[in-house]
Motif scaffolding. Structure first.
Motif, PDB file in Angstrom:
ATOM      1  N   TRP A  99      -4.223  -1.500  -0.550  1.00  0.00           N
ATOM      2  CA  TRP A  99      -5.152  -0.642   0.194  1.00  0.00           C
ATOM      3  C   TRP A  99      -4.669  -0.532   1.648  1.00  0.00           C
ATOM      4  N   ALA A 120       0.814  -1.211   0.000  1.00  0.00           N
ATOM      5  CA  ALA A 120       0.000   0.000   0.000  1.00  0.00           C
ATOM      6  C   ALA A 120       0.853   1.269   0.000  1.00  0.00           C
ATOM      7  N   TYR A 178      -6.068   7.359  -7.981  1.00  0.00           N
ATOM      8  CA  TYR A 178      -6.524   8.672  -7.533  1.00  0.00           C
ATOM      9  C   TYR A 178      -6.308   9.667  -8.672  1.00  0.00           C
ATOM     10  N   LEU A 225     -11.498   9.332  -6.513  1.00  0.00           N
ATOM     11  CA  LEU A 225     -11.198   7.942  -6.860  1.00  0.00           C
ATOM     12  C   LEU A 225     -11.687   7.715  -8.293  1.00  0.00           C
ATOM     13  N   TYR A 251      -5.719   0.975  -7.032  1.00  0.00           N
ATOM     14  CA  TYR A 251      -6.628   2.071  -6.723  1.00  0.00           C
ATOM     15  C   TYR A 251      -6.054   3.369  -7.277  1.00  0.00           C
ATOM     16  N   GLY A 290      -6.877   3.260   6.451  1.00  0.00           N
ATOM     17  CA  GLY A 290      -7.727   4.167   5.697  1.00  0.00           C
ATOM     18  C   GLY A 290      -7.100   5.502   5.356  1.00  0.00           C
ATOM     19  N   GLU A 304      -2.342   3.425  -6.420  1.00  0.00           N
ATOM     20  CA  GLU A 304      -1.849   2.774  -5.211  1.00  0.00           C
ATOM     21  C   GLU A 304      -1.991   1.264  -5.379  1.00  0.00           C
ATOM     22  N   GLN A 311      -4.546  -0.305   5.522  1.00  0.00           N
ATOM     23  CA  GLN A 311      -5.480  -0.823   6.521  1.00  0.00           C
ATOM     24  C   GLN A 311      -6.079   0.269   7.406  1.00  0.00           C
ATOM     25  N   GLN A 358     -12.972   0.623   1.434  1.00  0.00           N
ATOM     26  CA  GLN A 358     -12.269  -0.009   0.335  1.00  0.00           C
ATOM     27  C   GLN A 358     -13.244  -0.509  -0.725  1.00  0.00           C
ATOM     28  N   ASP A 400     -11.425  -4.806  -6.193  1.00  0.00           N
ATOM     29  CA  ASP A 400     -10.493  -4.082  -7.054  1.00  0.00           C
ATOM     30  C   ASP A 400      -9.070  -4.590  -6.808  1.00  0.00           C
ATOM     31  N   LEU A 433      -9.241   8.105   3.168  1.00  0.00           N
ATOM     32  CA  LEU A 433      -9.909   7.277   2.169  1.00  0.00           C
ATOM     33  C   LEU A 433     -11.285   6.816   2.621  1.00  0.00           C
TER      34      LEU A 433
END
Length: 534
Positions: free
Chosen positions: A474, A455, A528, A496, A526, A478, A471, A476, A519, A523, A516
């Motif tokens: 993900w 991440a 942005y 997003l 990710y 957030g 990214e 954890q 999740q 996906d 964020l």
């Protein structure tokens, strides 16, 4: 021009080495032919096609300089890929042929079944009998392609998000998957009795994708040399048109061009040029992909003729692409391809990596395993951030069906690209390719040495004034921090890309801080979408 001078020295040494090898041959077996004898046997077997071959070569000689390129390396180094290719980012490679019938070992079964120290050899004898009774030629009637549906294939590739498709027109085995007028060993005259390449060309172009072909014929000069060393059908002159000269391959490793004294005759070089020109004239490919052995020193005088002929023909329709392996061309005379590997950092010249969706073989084999959609999407994102394309190979079964696991992976990639394609297609690299703890090991065949992304790993691209930060995991907690975005970059908005939802952000001295949402389900990476002040 360092590479050109280096290969010139190798070529001179190669000629001396061949002479030495012919003066002091290894002890022959009862079936061994000298290089000259092997080449003569092949020439006799293909003599019926000499008028067509001469006509094609005359056409090349007449027209190879008709356009902006000349048949010399200085001129060819002015090449640049057309814009569509730079924008495409993602293509499909297809390894499909007679080798899909045994479906064992790899697409090199045709060679390895005659190599007495290989598992393919033992498997072949145990399964089909000795090579003198059942040779590679005997798989051809079993290659029926009864379920081959080029329209369905093209639709799948389109849904996968591919922008170009490159099937192998002829692999090292010497069996042409197209309607060649220079061979009787073709898919039109035997096996499927269909012009596989021609049918795919129409289907792929109908779906709005670009079409290319791959030729691996250069290696065919020596590919069946193992069959010379024992009682096999390779030694039967009736089949020399398929098995070729089967010259003794003298490199310690198949890919070791710099210490390779394998004999290559002018007749073989002329035939290679004619067959390549035949593909150009009959199918007008947007891309030509060549495997590594065209870097053998003896090809150095023939390659410029082919390239100038193709580039000048392609210039009339907006430009074409030639993919080559490292060291095969003078630098920048084509588009560099890195097989099963990547490059580190942003590259000034556009490049390509090719790898297979399966882990073991390029062609279909029973029991192969597959890469995950996430692994392949991460690969695509990383390559694109460095100014590259991904050419992803599939291996259909002999009957023409594409393995279900491969189809699912392609459709998963297509789903991600449908939502996130703005960060891929038509983009250019940012001022840095990315950030985070994970970087690939550069070079050919290094793909298994790359660690999984985290991440903290981001990859960047830009398009139409927007910055895209992808990214590769993900977080954890957030939250995420993009350290490469400095306070003076003046961020105006962040969202997003997949769903357009705004993301809370704050610029601080150490980078752009993101808070964020939940999740997104299912996906793989990710993206942005970051709007910067102009």
């Amino acid at each position: 021009m360092k590479r050109s001078l280096f290969h010139l020295g190798i070529a001179l040494a190669c000629m001396a080495g061949i002479a030495t090898a012919q003066q002091s041959p290894t002890a022959p077996t009862a079936k061994t032919l000298s290089p000259a004898q092997a080449d003569l046997a092949w020439q006799k077997a293909t003599a019926q096609f000499e008028p067509q071959r001469k006509a094609i070569l005359a056409r090349v000689a007449q027209h190879m300089n008709d356009g902006p390129f000349r048949a010399d390396w200085v001129s060819l180094q002015q090449y640049s890929a057309p814009q569509w290719y730079d924008d495409a980012k993602f293509g499909i490679f297809i390894h499909w042929g007679v080798y899909s019938v045994p479906a064992f070992g790899s697409e090199w079964y045709s060679r390895n079944m005659y190599q007495q120290n290989m598992p393919d050899y033992a498997h072949h004898v145990a399964t089909y009998g000795p090579q003198s009774k059942f040779g590679y030629k005997d798989f051809i009637p079993m290659f029926k392609a009864e379920h081959f549906d080029p329209q369905a294939w093209a639709k799948l590739f389109k849904e996968a998000g591919a922008r170009y498709v490159i099937p192998v027109a002829e692999h090292h085995d010497g069996f042409a998957m197209y309607n060649s007028q220079l061979s009787e060993w073709t898919a039109v005259k035997m096996g499927p009795h269909r012009d596989v390449i021609g049918e795919l060309e129409k289907a792929v172009r109908a779906e709005g994708m670009h079409f290319g072909v791959s030729s691996h014929r250069a290696e065919h000069d020596w590919f069946f040399d193992g069959g010379r060393k024992f009682d096999s059908d390779v030694n039967d002159p009736r089949y020399a048109g398929l098995y070729g000269p089967a010259e003794a391959h003298l490199a310690k490793k198949d890919e070791d061009l710099y210490n390779d004294w394998t004999y290559v005759s002018q007749a073989w070089l002329d035939d290679w040029l004619a067959r390549t020109a035949e593909l150009i004239d009959d199918y007008h490919p947007d891309v030509l992909y060549f495997d590594w052995w065209i870097g053998h020193p003896t090809f150095r005088n023939t390659l410029p003729k082919m390239l100038s002929y193709y580039y000048n023909e392609g210039a009339k329709r907006g430009g074409v692409v030639v993919n080559y392996k490292q060291g095969d061309f003078a630098e920048n005379a084509g588009t560099l391809d890195i097989e099963r590997g990547q490059l580190t950092g942003i590259q000034q010249a556009h490049w390509q990596t090719d790898t297979s969706i399966s882990n073991t073989s390029w062609g279909y084999i029973k029991g192969d395993t597959y890469k995950s959609p996430q692994e392949l999407i991460h690969l695509l994102v990383d390559v694109v951030s460095k100014n590259g394309n991904l050419l992803l190979n599939i291996g259909p079964r002999a009957d023409g069906t594409i393995p279900e696991d491969a189809q699912k992976i392609l459709l998963a990639m297509g789903g991600w690209l449908k939502a996130n394609g703005d960060a891929i297609y038509g983009t250019t690299p940012w001022r840095t390719f990315g950030e985070g703890p994970t970087e690939v090991v550069g070079g050919t065949f290094q793909d298994t040495k790359t660690k999984p992304y985290t991440a903290e790993d981001f990859r960047f691209t830009t398009k139409d004034g927007m910055l895209y930060a992808t990214e590769l995991g993900w977080p954890q907690d957030g939250t995420a921090v993009i350290h490469s975005i400095k306070p003076d970059d003046h961020v105006r908005a962040v969202s997003l890309l997949a769903n357009g939802k705004s993301i809370a952000w704050q610029q601080q001295a150490d980078g752009l801080h993101l808070t964020l949402p939940a999740q997104p389900a299912g996906d793989y990476a990710y993206v942005y979408r970051i709007e910067l002040a102009k």
